[in-house]
Design a protein around this motif. Structure first.
Motif, PDB file in Angstrom:
ATOM      1  N   LYS A  20       0.815  -1.213   0.000  1.00 47.94           N
ATOM      2  CA  LYS A  20       0.000   0.000   0.000  1.00 47.94           C
ATOM      3  C   LYS A  20       0.852   1.269   0.000  1.00 47.94           C
ATOM      4  O   LYS A  20       0.497   2.271  -0.640  1.00 47.94           O
ATOM      5  CB  LYS A  20      -0.974  -0.008   1.176  1.00 47.94           C
ATOM      6  CG  LYS A  20      -0.346  -0.088   2.553  1.00 47.94           C
ATOM      7  CD  LYS A  20      -1.428  -0.208   3.623  1.00 47.94           C
ATOM      8  CE  LYS A  20      -0.830  -0.340   5.016  1.00 47.94           C
ATOM      9  NZ  LYS A  20      -1.888  -0.516   6.046  1.00 47.94           N
ATOM     10  N   GLU A  21       1.992   1.239   0.678  1.00 45.03           N
ATOM     11  CA  GLU A  21       2.845   2.427   0.708  1.00 45.03           C
ATOM     12  C   GLU A  21       3.471   2.701  -0.650  1.00 45.03           C
ATOM     13  O   GLU A  21       3.492   3.846  -1.122  1.00 45.03           O
ATOM     14  CB  GLU A  21       3.941   2.275   1.763  1.00 45.03           C
ATOM     15  CG  GLU A  21       4.819   3.506   1.916  1.00 45.03           C
ATOM     16  CD  GLU A  21       5.829   3.382   3.041  1.00 45.03           C
ATOM     17  OE1 GLU A  21       6.774   4.192   3.062  1.00 45.03           O
ATOM     18  OE2 GLU A  21       5.698   2.480   3.892  1.00 45.03           O
ATOM     19  N   SER A  27       1.536   6.143  -7.275  1.00 46.43           N
ATOM     20  CA  SER A  27       0.353   6.756  -7.878  1.00 46.43           C
ATOM     21  C   SER A  27       0.504   8.274  -7.964  1.00 46.43           C
ATOM     22  O   SER A  27       0.111   8.892  -8.960  1.00 46.43           O
ATOM     23  CB  SER A  27      -0.902   6.391  -7.090  1.00 46.43           C
ATOM     24  OG  SER A  27      -0.854   6.889  -5.772  1.00 46.43           O
ATOM     25  N   LYS A  28       1.087   8.892  -6.964  1.00 42.48           N
ATOM     26  CA  LYS A  28       1.303  10.335  -6.992  1.00 42.48           C
ATOM     27  C   LYS A  28       2.300  10.718  -8.087  1.00 42.48           C
ATOM     28  O   LYS A  28       2.085  11.687  -8.823  1.00 42.48           O
ATOM     29  CB  LYS A  28       1.817  10.822  -5.630  1.00 42.48           C
ATOM     30  CG  LYS A  28       0.759  10.827  -4.531  1.00 42.48           C
ATOM     31  CD  LYS A  28       1.340  11.317  -3.221  1.00 42.48           C
ATOM     32  CE  LYS A  28       0.268  11.505  -2.152  1.00 42.48           C
ATOM     33  NZ  LYS A  28      -0.462  10.265  -1.849  1.00 42.48           N
ATOM     34  N   LEU A  29       3.378   9.964  -8.202  1.00 37.37           N
ATOM     35  CA  LEU A  29       4.392  10.259  -9.218  1.00 37.37           C
ATOM     36  C   LEU A  29       3.845  10.058 -10.630  1.00 37.37           C
ATOM     37  O   LEU A  29       4.132  10.852 -11.539  1.00 37.37           O
ATOM     38  CB  LEU A  29       5.619   9.367  -8.998  1.00 37.37           C
ATOM     39  CG  LEU A  29       6.400   9.618  -7.704  1.00 37.37           C
ATOM     40  CD1 LEU A  29       7.483   8.560  -7.522  1.00 37.37           C
ATOM     41  CD2 LEU A  29       7.015  11.013  -7.704  1.00 37.37           C
ATOM     42  N   ILE A  30       3.066   9.009 -10.820  1.00 40.02           N
ATOM     43  CA  ILE A  30       2.474   8.743 -12.137  1.00 40.02           C
ATOM     44  C   ILE A  30       1.464   9.825 -12.491  1.00 40.02           C
ATOM     45  O   ILE A  30       1.447  10.345 -13.613  1.00 40.02           O
ATOM     46  CB  ILE A  30       1.820   7.354 -12.161  1.00 40.02           C
ATOM     47  CG1 ILE A  30       2.893   6.264 -12.033  1.00 40.02           C
ATOM     48  CG2 ILE A  30       1.018   7.149 -13.453  1.00 40.02           C
ATOM     49  CD1 ILE A  30       2.335   4.872 -11.794  1.00 40.02           C
ATOM     50  N   ALA A  31       0.603  10.194 -11.538  1.00 43.25           N
ATOM     51  CA  ALA A  31      -0.417  11.218 -11.786  1.00 43.25           C
ATOM     52  C   ALA A  31       0.229  12.545 -12.169  1.00 43.25           C
ATOM     53  O   ALA A  31      -0.240  13.243 -13.088  1.00 43.25           O
ATOM     54  CB  ALA A  31      -1.300  11.385 -10.556  1.00 43.25           C
ATOM     55  N   ASN A 193      -4.337  -2.799 -11.271  1.00 50.40           N
ATOM     56  CA  ASN A 193      -5.583  -2.036 -11.261  1.00 50.40           C
ATOM     57  C   ASN A 193      -5.747  -1.225  -9.974  1.00 50.40           C
ATOM     58  O   ASN A 193      -6.340  -0.138  -9.990  1.00 50.40           O
ATOM     59  CB  ASN A 193      -6.771  -2.957 -11.489  1.00 50.40           C
ATOM     60  CG  ASN A 193      -6.929  -3.322 -12.956  1.00 50.40           C
ATOM     61  OD1 ASN A 193      -7.042  -2.448 -13.807  1.00 50.40           O
ATOM     62  ND2 ASN A 193      -6.916  -4.607 -13.267  1.00 50.40           N
ATOM     63  N   ALA A 194      -5.215  -1.731  -8.868  1.00 48.81           N
ATOM     64  CA  ALA A 194      -5.222  -0.945  -7.630  1.00 48.81           C
ATOM     65  C   ALA A 194      -4.377   0.315  -7.808  1.00 48.81           C
ATOM     66  O   ALA A 194      -4.780   1.421  -7.392  1.00 48.81           O
ATOM     67  CB  ALA A 194      -4.694  -1.788  -6.473  1.00 48.81           C
ATOM     68  N   LEU A 195      -3.213   0.159  -8.427  1.00 45.07           N
ATOM     69  CA  LEU A 195      -2.337   1.304  -8.689  1.00 45.07           C
ATOM     70  C   LEU A 195      -3.027   2.330  -9.577  1.00 45.07           C
ATOM     71  O   LEU A 195      -3.055   3.529  -9.262  1.00 45.07           O
ATOM     72  CB  LEU A 195      -1.042   0.822  -9.348  1.00 45.07           C
ATOM     73  CG  LEU A 195      -0.112   1.918  -9.873  1.00 45.07           C
ATOM     74  CD1 LEU A 195       0.446   2.758  -8.733  1.00 45.07           C
ATOM     75  CD2 LEU A 195       1.019   1.305 -10.700  1.00 45.07           C
ATOM     76  N   LEU A 196      -3.610   1.880 -10.691  1.00 46.75           N
ATOM     77  CA  LEU A 196      -4.220   2.810 -11.634  1.00 46.75           C
ATOM     78  C   LEU A 196      -5.466   3.460 -11.058  1.00 46.75           C
ATOM     79  O   LEU A 196      -5.788   4.614 -11.390  1.00 46.75           O
ATOM     80  CB  LEU A 196      -4.531   2.095 -12.949  1.00 46.75           C
ATOM     81  CG  LEU A 196      -3.300   1.555 -13.698  1.00 46.75           C
ATOM     82  CD1 LEU A 196      -3.690   1.012 -15.055  1.00 46.75           C
ATOM     83  CD2 LEU A 196      -2.224   2.613 -13.839  1.00 46.75           C
TER      84      LEU A 196
END
Length: 239
Positions: A20-21, A27-31, A193-196
């Motif tokens: 989860k960490e 996710s923040k870096l990808i966004a 899918n959790a990541l995206l």
């Protein structure tokens, strides 16, 4: 059925807790990069390529996503051929003109073992161009010697590892000395899918127009999806 069901659910819960960490960080870096015009590219060989395709043109999925498709590494061109090419230390160098990274792109390299040359070479290409590189792999394989000429394994090249925790050999069940009930595709798809999903949630903080596909089986989806594809068609081939 119940034996596999029990084991796969236990593994999924383990991954959800332990990753989860990393998912939150990634996710923040990808966004951030997608908001700046980047796209997410995914690479995998053999069954790992199925996960690269899972994220592409997906109902409920992120629009700016493209699989890196090198057919000699894919199962439909022959299982043995795919496996041999994945282990060939010259394959990616001979085909790198088919791979294009641009600023703010993100690369996810999918390889359960993290030891074969082709996935590692693609990770090196991503690092050389300065983009964010992640892996989706099982670190339980980390004691398996890398086959890359550099001696490195995949986790030694990438910026962030998403660990599937899949056991060495992939199978969750054992009978007469043989493993069966593979886990890597199920866990990999769930983790991806959790990541995206978290990427989409990160993007939602700053915009009302989310780059998400509606299901083509919904009557109101066509216009929305056409608008989404028009926005990204210069980088992602939807044809």
């Amino acid at each position: 059925m119940q034996s596999y069901w029990k084991e796969i659910n236990t593994l999924l819960e383990q991954v959800a807790e332990h990753e989860k960490e990393n998912i939150a960080i990634a996710s923040k870096l990808i966004a951030e990069r997608i908001k700046k015009g980047g796209i997410l590219q995914l690479f995998g060989c053999g069954h790992s390529h199925l996960l690269a395709q899972e994220a592409y043109y997906r109902a409920g999925g992120l629009v700016p996503v493209a699989p890196i498709t090198l057919e000699p590494l894919m199962l439909h061109k022959g299982a043995l051929t795919s496996s041999q090419n994945e282990k060939d230390p010259t394959f990616i160098d001979r085909n790198k003109d088919q791979i294009n990274f641009e600023p703010n792109d993100i690369l996810i390299v999918i390889s359960t073992s993290g030891r074969n040359p082709a996935p590692i070479d693609v990770a090196f290409l991503g690092k050389e161009t300065g983009i964010l590189v992640l892996s989706l792999q099982s670190l339980l394989y980390k004691d398996q010697e890398g086959r890359h000429p550099s001696g490195k394994r995949l986790e030694q090249v990438v910026d962030i590892v998403l660990n599937t925790h899949v056991p060495v050999g992939d199978g969750l069940l054992i009978n007469k000395g043989l493993q069966y009930g593979p886990a890597s595709t199920v866990v990999g798809a769930a983790l991806l899918n959790a990541l995206l999903s978290e990427v989409i949630e990160e993007i939602s903080w700053e915009t009302e127009e989310l780059p998400v596909f509606k299901s083509a089986n919904l009557s109101d989806s066509h216009l929305h999806n056409e608008e989404m594809m028009e926005k990204y068609k210069k980088r992602v081939d939807f044809e």
